[in-house]
Design a protein around this motif. Sequence first.
Motif, PDB file in Angstrom:
ATOM      1  N   GLN A  99       1.678   6.282  -7.088  1.00 31.28           N
ATOM      2  CA  GLN A  99       0.558   7.081  -7.568  1.00 31.28           C
ATOM      3  C   GLN A  99       0.807   8.573  -7.421  1.00 31.28           C
ATOM      4  OE1 GLN A  99      -3.344   5.916  -6.144  1.00 31.28           O
ATOM      5  NE2 GLN A  99      -3.870   8.051  -5.799  1.00 31.28           N
ATOM      6  N   ASN A 100       1.444   8.973  -6.334  1.00 32.76           N
ATOM      7  CA  ASN A 100       1.488  10.397  -6.013  1.00 32.76           C
ATOM      8  C   ASN A 100       2.843  11.077  -6.177  1.00 32.76           C
ATOM      9  OD1 ASN A 100      -1.280  10.620  -5.194  1.00 32.76           O
ATOM     10  ND2 ASN A 100      -0.726   9.354  -3.462  1.00 32.76           N
TER      11      ASN A 100
ATOM     12  N   LEU B 217       0.827  -1.210   0.000  1.00 36.85           N
ATOM     13  CA  LEU B 217       0.000   0.000   0.000  1.00 36.85           C
ATOM     14  C   LEU B 217       0.862   1.261   0.000  1.00 36.85           C
ATOM     15  CD1 LEU B 217      -2.892  -0.998   2.408  1.00 36.85           C
ATOM     16  CD2 LEU B 217      -3.006  -0.699  -0.071  1.00 36.85           C
TER      17      LEU B 217
ATOM     18  N   ASN C 242     -11.707   9.778   1.479  1.00 35.04           N
ATOM     19  CA  ASN C 242     -11.057   8.628   0.849  1.00 35.04           C
ATOM     20  C   ASN C 242     -10.943   7.458   1.828  1.00 35.04           C
ATOM     21  OD1 ASN C 242     -10.668  10.047  -1.550  1.00 35.04           O
ATOM     22  ND2 ASN C 242      -8.738  10.884  -0.840  1.00 35.04           N
TER      23      ASN C 242
ATOM     24  N   ALA D  71      -5.269   2.676   3.118  1.00 38.63           N
ATOM     25  CA  ALA D  71      -5.066   3.224   1.775  1.00 38.63           C
ATOM     26  C   ALA D  71      -5.726   4.600   1.646  1.00 38.63           C
ATOM     27  CB  ALA D  71      -5.615   2.264   0.732  1.00 38.63           C
TER      28      ALA D  71
ATOM     29  N   ILE E 173      -3.863   3.073  -5.752  1.00 33.62           N
ATOM     30  CA  ILE E 173      -4.134   2.707  -4.369  1.00 33.62           C
ATOM     31  C   ILE E 173      -5.496   2.023  -4.211  1.00 33.62           C
ATOM     32  CG2 ILE E 173      -5.120   4.848  -3.518  1.00 33.62           C
ATOM     33  CD1 ILE E 173      -2.792   4.386  -1.280  1.00 33.62           C
TER      34      ILE E 173
ATOM     35  N   HIS F 236       0.916   4.015  -2.960  1.00 33.40           N
ATOM     36  CA  HIS F 236       0.754   5.434  -2.640  1.00 33.40           C
ATOM     37  C   HIS F 236       1.889   6.259  -3.241  1.00 33.40           C
ATOM     38  CE1 HIS F 236      -0.083   9.058  -0.390  1.00 33.40           C
ATOM     39  NE2 HIS F 236       1.096   8.978   0.196  1.00 33.40           N
TER      40      HIS F 236
ATOM     41  N   LEU G 269      -3.781   7.205   3.632  1.00 32.46           N
ATOM     42  CA  LEU G 269      -2.584   7.604   2.888  1.00 32.46           C
ATOM     43  C   LEU G 269      -2.943   8.561   1.763  1.00 32.46           C
ATOM     44  CD1 LEU G 269      -0.650   4.219   2.614  1.00 32.46           C
ATOM     45  CD2 LEU G 269       0.074   6.258   3.852  1.00 32.46           C
ATOM     46  N   TRP G 270      -4.019   8.271   1.070  1.00 28.68           N
ATOM     47  CA  TRP G 270      -4.451   9.116  -0.040  1.00 28.68           C
ATOM     48  C   TRP G 270      -4.927  10.471   0.475  1.00 28.68           C
ATOM     49  CZ3 TRP G 270      -8.571   7.313  -4.099  1.00 28.68           C
ATOM     50  CH2 TRP G 270      -8.416   8.046  -5.280  1.00 28.68           C
TER      51      TRP G 270
END
Length: 175
Positions: free
Chosen positions: A26-27, A19, A81, A66, A43, A23, A69-70
Amino acid sequence: MRIQTKVKLKRYSVYILILLAAHLLQNTFAIFPSIASVKPVLIISAAVCIAMFEGELIGGAAGLLAGALWDTVTASSDGYNALFLMIACALCGTLLRIYMRNNIVTYIIMNLSVTLFYFLTYILFFIAAQGIGGAWALFLRYYLPMTVYSVVLTPLWYVLIRAVNRKFAYGYTEY
């Protein structure tokens, strides 16, 4: 400590690392190219896949982690989220335990459904509800292609998490 508990702790630790990696990918990193200014949402895919293999309780916890974190990198979600992914992953884990079989087709369908529903509710709650014009055009131009791009990458997560589940299994049986 019992052997079964040690195996579960190892598996859950690897899930947390997956995860975190999702993260970060993705970011922060630009490993996945931006296609028409659209990047994949990794995520959601990782959390839904963990929920499919672990069930509703651990799946809900994975969704909560998740989403939290998002939420650390989004400006206006205020825990949305984390709440959404927790409920969605717990529901996916429950559906899989009761009604469905764990295979890649089921995972693609679940991931597509969760991702699409996430973006629809995001458009409704954070864009259309605030009176911002062009919400559906934004959905069609940006969020729908983002959903498709995310779903295209789902087999990678399924193969990775299934391998982790089998590696750290204690009496593992596939549903």
